[in-house]
Design a protein around this motif. Sequence first.
Motif, PDB file in Angstrom:
ATOM      1  N   ARG A  33       0.840  -1.205   0.000  1.00  0.00           N
ATOM      2  CA  ARG A  33       0.000   0.000   0.000  1.00  0.00           C
ATOM      3  C   ARG A  33       0.874   1.254   0.000  1.00  0.00           C
ATOM      4  O   ARG A  33       0.633   2.192  -0.758  1.00  0.00           O
ATOM      5  CB  ARG A  33      -0.930  -0.012   1.216  1.00  0.00           C
ATOM      6  N   ARG A  97      -1.076   9.480   5.466  1.00  0.00           N
ATOM      7  CA  ARG A  97      -2.550   9.430   5.519  1.00  0.00           C
ATOM      8  C   ARG A  97      -3.038   8.111   4.949  1.00  0.00           C
ATOM      9  O   ARG A  97      -3.886   7.434   5.540  1.00  0.00           O
ATOM     10  CB  ARG A  97      -3.130  10.609   4.729  1.00  0.00           C
ATOM     11  N   ALA A  98      -2.486   7.708   3.807  1.00  0.00           N
ATOM     12  CA  ALA A  98      -2.873   6.440   3.180  1.00  0.00           C
ATOM     13  C   ALA A  98      -2.486   5.259   4.067  1.00  0.00           C
ATOM     14  O   ALA A  98      -3.234   4.293   4.197  1.00  0.00           O
ATOM     15  CB  ALA A  98      -2.228   6.311   1.803  1.00  0.00           C
ATOM     16  N   ASP A 101      -4.870   5.223   7.068  1.00  0.00           N
ATOM     17  CA  ASP A 101      -6.207   4.798   6.617  1.00  0.00           C
ATOM     18  C   ASP A 101      -6.238   3.285   6.452  1.00  0.00           C
ATOM     19  O   ASP A 101      -7.205   2.627   6.852  1.00  0.00           O
ATOM     20  CB  ASP A 101      -6.582   5.474   5.294  1.00  0.00           C
ATOM     21  N   TRP A 102      -5.189   2.722   5.860  1.00  0.00           N
ATOM     22  CA  TRP A 102      -5.111   1.272   5.680  1.00  0.00           C
ATOM     23  C   TRP A 102      -5.089   0.573   7.037  1.00  0.00           C
ATOM     24  O   TRP A 102      -5.786  -0.414   7.252  1.00  0.00           O
ATOM     25  CB  TRP A 102      -3.863   0.898   4.874  1.00  0.00           C
ATOM     26  N   ASP A 104      -6.281   1.689   9.858  1.00  0.00           N
ATOM     27  CA  ASP A 104      -7.605   1.822  10.467  1.00  0.00           C
ATOM     28  C   ASP A 104      -8.567   0.780   9.919  1.00  0.00           C
ATOM     29  O   ASP A 104      -9.320   0.152  10.674  1.00  0.00           O
ATOM     30  CB  ASP A 104      -8.186   3.219  10.233  1.00  0.00           C
ATOM     31  N   LEU A 105      -8.540   0.586   8.593  1.00  0.00           N
ATOM     32  CA  LEU A 105      -9.407  -0.427   7.988  1.00  0.00           C
ATOM     33  C   LEU A 105      -9.044  -1.830   8.470  1.00  0.00           C
ATOM     34  O   LEU A 105      -9.921  -2.643   8.758  1.00  0.00           O
ATOM     35  CB  LEU A 105      -9.330  -0.362   6.463  1.00  0.00           C
TER      36      LEU A 105
END
Length: 127
Positions: A33, A97-98, A101-102, A104-105
Amino acid sequence: MTACSNHPGTIKGAELQKLVAASEKLQAKLRERITIVASRCGIDFEAFALLDQLSNGSGQSEERGLGLLRSAGLATGEAPNILVTTEGIKAYAAINRARFDWLDLAAEQLDVERLRITSELLDKIEL
């Protein structure tokens, strides 16, 4: 001769091996990612790792990825005075941020109590 309790042939060893494999799999997915998002900024994973160090006040030597950071306009200067440019700060923020976010998911799928227990067990492992 008896098998060590952490040998892959034992129950504990096999479970530990599964845990390590699962961890490596998650690390690989996260790295993938980060690599995808970093490539949008013109850098690879190693250059992002260096950008991370530079953004946090370390990594001030000629390291792998520095040439790529310079060519992408994300860093400037020579070791030991390498500076992250404004574009570098923006790229670092976008990649982070990416990454978060990953994470968190991925965390939404976890049982917090089981994760806490697993972490406590891993803390007990000594080399």
